[in-house]
Each structure stands twice: as C-alpha cells, then as structure tokens.
Scaffold this motif. Sequence first.
Motif, PDB file in Angstrom:
ATOM      1  N   UNK A   5       0.816  -1.232   0.000  1.00  0.00           N
ATOM      2  CA  UNK A   5       0.000   0.000   0.000  1.00  0.00           C
ATOM      3  C   UNK A   5       0.847   1.279   0.000  1.00  0.00           C
ATOM      4  N   UNK A   6       2.112   1.174   0.414  1.00  0.00           N
ATOM      5  CA  UNK A   6       2.927   2.401   0.553  1.00  0.00           C
ATOM      6  C   UNK A   6       2.933   3.223  -0.747  1.00  0.00           C
ATOM      7  N   UNK A   7       3.241   2.618  -1.907  1.00  0.00           N
ATOM      8  CA  UNK A   7       3.269   3.462  -3.118  1.00  0.00           C
ATOM      9  C   UNK A   7       1.888   3.971  -3.553  1.00  0.00           C
ATOM     10  N   UNK A   8       0.829   3.355  -3.026  1.00  0.00           N
ATOM     11  CA  UNK A   8      -0.529   3.786  -3.405  1.00  0.00           C
ATOM     12  C   UNK A   8      -1.062   4.874  -2.476  1.00  0.00           C
ATOM     13  N   UNK A   9      -0.307   5.158  -1.417  1.00  0.00           N
ATOM     14  CA  UNK A   9      -0.833   6.080  -0.412  1.00  0.00           C
ATOM     15  C   UNK A   9      -0.810   7.528  -0.893  1.00  0.00           C
ATOM     16  N   UNK A  10      -1.906   8.215  -0.671  1.00  0.00           N
ATOM     17  CA  UNK A  10      -2.021   9.615  -1.086  1.00  0.00           C
ATOM     18  C   UNK A  10      -3.122  10.257  -0.235  1.00  0.00           C
ATOM     19  N   UNK A  11      -2.764  11.280   0.546  1.00  0.00           N
ATOM     20  CA  UNK A  11      -3.761  11.908   1.432  1.00  0.00           C
ATOM     21  C   UNK A  11      -4.942  12.476   0.650  1.00  0.00           C
ATOM     22  N   UNK A  12      -4.708  12.884  -0.604  1.00  0.00           N
ATOM     23  CA  UNK A  12      -5.817  13.526  -1.341  1.00  0.00           C
ATOM     24  C   UNK A  12      -6.946  12.533  -1.640  1.00  0.00           C
ATOM     25  N   UNK A  13      -6.670  11.223  -1.493  1.00  0.00           N
ATOM     26  CA  UNK A  13      -7.731  10.222  -1.718  1.00  0.00           C
ATOM     27  C   UNK A  13      -8.556   9.973  -0.446  1.00  0.00           C
ATOM     28  N   UNK A  14      -8.036  10.350   0.694  1.00  0.00           N
ATOM     29  CA  UNK A  14      -8.669   9.973   1.977  1.00  0.00           C
ATOM     30  C   UNK A  14      -9.903  10.850   2.231  1.00  0.00           C
ATOM     31  N   UNK A  15     -11.061  10.213   2.498  1.00  0.00           N
ATOM     32  CA  UNK A  15     -12.267  11.016   2.745  1.00  0.00           C
ATOM     33  C   UNK A  15     -12.157  11.839   4.031  1.00  0.00           C
ATOM     34  N   UNK A  16     -12.793  13.003   4.013  1.00  0.00           N
ATOM     35  CA  UNK A  16     -12.831  13.879   5.200  1.00  0.00           C
ATOM     36  C   UNK A  16     -13.923  13.440   6.155  1.00  0.00           C
ATOM     37  N   UNK A  17     -15.009  12.925   5.567  1.00  0.00           N
ATOM     38  CA  UNK A  17     -16.154  12.546   6.394  1.00  0.00           C
ATOM     39  C   UNK A  17     -16.082  11.050   6.679  1.00  0.00           C
ATOM     40  N   UNK A  18     -17.101  10.561   7.370  1.00  0.00           N
ATOM     41  CA  UNK A  18     -17.085   9.166   7.825  1.00  0.00           C
ATOM     42  C   UNK A  18     -16.601   8.178   6.754  1.00  0.00           C
ATOM     43  N   UNK A  19     -15.802   7.235   7.186  1.00  0.00           N
ATOM     44  CA  UNK A  19     -15.269   6.193   6.306  1.00  0.00           C
ATOM     45  C   UNK A  19     -16.097   4.935   6.538  1.00  0.00           C
ATOM     46  N   UNK A  20     -16.670   4.393   5.459  1.00  0.00           N
ATOM     47  CA  UNK A  20     -17.563   3.242   5.618  1.00  0.00           C
ATOM     48  C   UNK A  20     -16.843   1.930   5.306  1.00  0.00           C
ATOM     49  N   UNK A  21     -16.977   0.985   6.221  1.00  0.00           N
ATOM     50  CA  UNK A  21     -16.422  -0.337   5.962  1.00  0.00           C
ATOM     51  C   UNK A  21     -17.235  -1.006   4.849  1.00  0.00           C
ATOM     52  N   UNK A  22     -16.629  -1.843   4.029  1.00  0.00           N
ATOM     53  CA  UNK A  22     -17.389  -2.503   2.977  1.00  0.00           C
ATOM     54  C   UNK A  22     -18.520  -3.361   3.553  1.00  0.00           C
ATOM     55  N   UNK A  23     -19.562  -3.529   2.759  1.00  0.00           N
ATOM     56  CA  UNK A  23     -20.732  -4.301   3.165  1.00  0.00           C
ATOM     57  C   UNK A  23     -20.314  -5.716   3.593  1.00  0.00           C
ATOM     58  N   UNK A  24     -20.935  -6.182   4.643  1.00  0.00           N
ATOM     59  CA  UNK A  24     -20.714  -7.555   5.086  1.00  0.00           C
ATOM     60  C   UNK A  24     -19.399  -7.777   5.777  1.00  0.00           C
ATOM     61  N   UNK A  25     -18.641  -6.732   5.970  1.00  0.00           N
ATOM     62  CA  UNK A  25     -17.338  -6.933   6.603  1.00  0.00           C
ATOM     63  C   UNK A  25     -17.487  -7.117   8.108  1.00  0.00           C
TER      64      UNK A  25
END
Length: 313
Positions: free
Chosen positions: A293-313
């Motif tokens: 995940x390190x090379x894929x990390x980018x703060x501009x992708x991170x949501x500001x509001x609530x982060x939802x876990x995927x369905x059924x997780x």
Amino acid sequence: MPNNEKTTPVVGRFAPTPSGRLHLGNLMCAMLSWLSAKASGGKVLLRIEDLDAARCPFMGENTKYLLDDLAWLGLTFDGEVLWQSRRAEIYDTYFEKLNQKGLIYPCYCSRAELHAATAPHRADGAPKYDRKCLYRLRSGDPPPVGKKPAYRVQVPSEVFSFTDRLQGAYCENLERDCSDFVVRRSDGVYAYQLAVVVDDALSGVSEIVRGNDLLDSTPRQMFLQRELGFSHPVYYHIPLLTDAKGRRLSKRDGDGCMERVREVYPDPAPVIGALAAALSLIPSPERITLTQLIPLFDWSKIPRDAVKLPDGF
Ligand code: GLU
C-alpha cells in the motif's frame, strides 16, 4: 501534489490508550499514521498512553493484545516503544516550567461542582471551568483543608488557529470556548494534554494523525507547545469508521473489535484490503499487505467525512 511527494521525511506516531481491546477504527488510524510516514520515507513511533494506571495497568492484558494486534497487521514501529506511565519525572519538569511562568494554579473543585447543571458549559456540552479557584487564590482566601488539588493552566483570551490537512481551518478562542484546563489531576497523574505535547516534542514528531474527536484538543495543545517553546507539528484529523450503512461501530456489540476480526480473518491481508478500500486507496476490497500500500498512499484520496467499511465486513 500528492503527499507522498513530500520532500522532508516525516516523523509520525501512533499513540493508543490501552483501555480496551483495539477496534478497526484504531487500526485505521495506526495504518494511516504508518502509511503517511512510510510514504515520505520517514519514521513512525509507537507510544502507549497508559497514564491512568487504574484504567490501563502497565503491560496489562489490553496492552499485550494491542502489541500483538499491531504486529499481526504488520505494523512495525521505529525506535523504542514509549510508555507514558514511566515518564512522570519528565512531565514534572515541563509542569514546573509552566508554573514558573505563572500559568498554573490549584483547583479544589469537585467533579459534582464542575458538572453541576448551573455550571457554564462549552458549545459541545462539556463543562467550562468558571475559574472559581483562580478568583479565590487572587482574593487571598484560604484553600479548603485536607483536600488535594488538581492543577489547571490559565489560558489567554486569544484565538488559536491552524489548518488541519484533512479537515481544513479550525480555530478556538481558548478563554471563551474552552477555559482553563487540568494538566495534573488531584491524584498526581498528568493529564493527556500536557503529556501528549511533551512526548510529541521530545520525540521529534512532526506529523500527527489521529481521530477527529481530538480536533478540539489541538488549540489547547498549540498553546502548551508555544508556552514550552516547542514547534507545532502538522495535523491530520481522520474521520470516524462506520459500518456500511454509515452507523457508528458499536463497542457494546463488539463491532470491529479485533477479537472478533481475528476470529473471522486469521490472515490480515483481507482486513488491510477492506480498510484500504474504505479509505479509497484501492478501488475495491482485495488481499493486500501494508508494504504494497505504501506506493498507493495519497492523502488527497482519503475522505474527510465518515469512512464506511465494505458491506458484510
Ligand atoms: N491516546 C489517544 C487515543 O487513544 C490518542 C492521542 C493522540 O493521538 O493525540 O485516543
């Protein structure tokens, strides 16, 4: 510019309070602190915030689980683990510095007095201290006998503002919005606000990633940083983790608790993948490691509001 193109390597940290077993929301915070630091070629430290021995006994069961859960996920930290419960003498020095500046005063008010319905309250509903003990001290009246005081720091009527890298501009007039706050409890235990400022500064932490619930602690901490001659780190206050329907994970039902997560997922790769997808770092949940995940990390992708876990997780 994506934040993984930062030029100066950051020193980040994860600073959990081991008052219960970790849940996925804590792990998301640990993962973001870790990824942000690693993506900049920097370091990430681990600090155990076990100031309150009654809630978090030194190396108690919760702490053992915490260290094991972090290792299970593949979160390795740089340097020695810092234990706040072992650092009272260091906090003494900085408490004394504030005292020398005339900023500290003893407070004898009881919990019941502070929480009385008639007491002034902050906008968030928390009691706002009315400075009763400061006025008593100034008037020369004697303190109550046989009672151990807490110690408060006197705040100025001044606006402390900063730009959170995720949530944007935030400011507070400390006297109007918060009032004088406790830095040492009546049982001698140092308060989070002082310990966190001292530890982050002495460890050279330059970037703080933590839950949004601590956004309004930041002006208090910036005030202490200034008074103690420390520089201000950069802040990212991350949103809450919710279930797929946007509901807060319920501690009582054990939602997202690592005990249950590890029973269902003996291998961390799908757990990391689910969190990474919830954070929009990957398009959909898949098995992935933290290193991938390190090379894929980018703060501009991170949501500001609530982060939802995927369905059924
Ligand atoms: N110890 C705090 C917690 O577990 C976090 C403190 C911080 O990151 O400043 O919520």
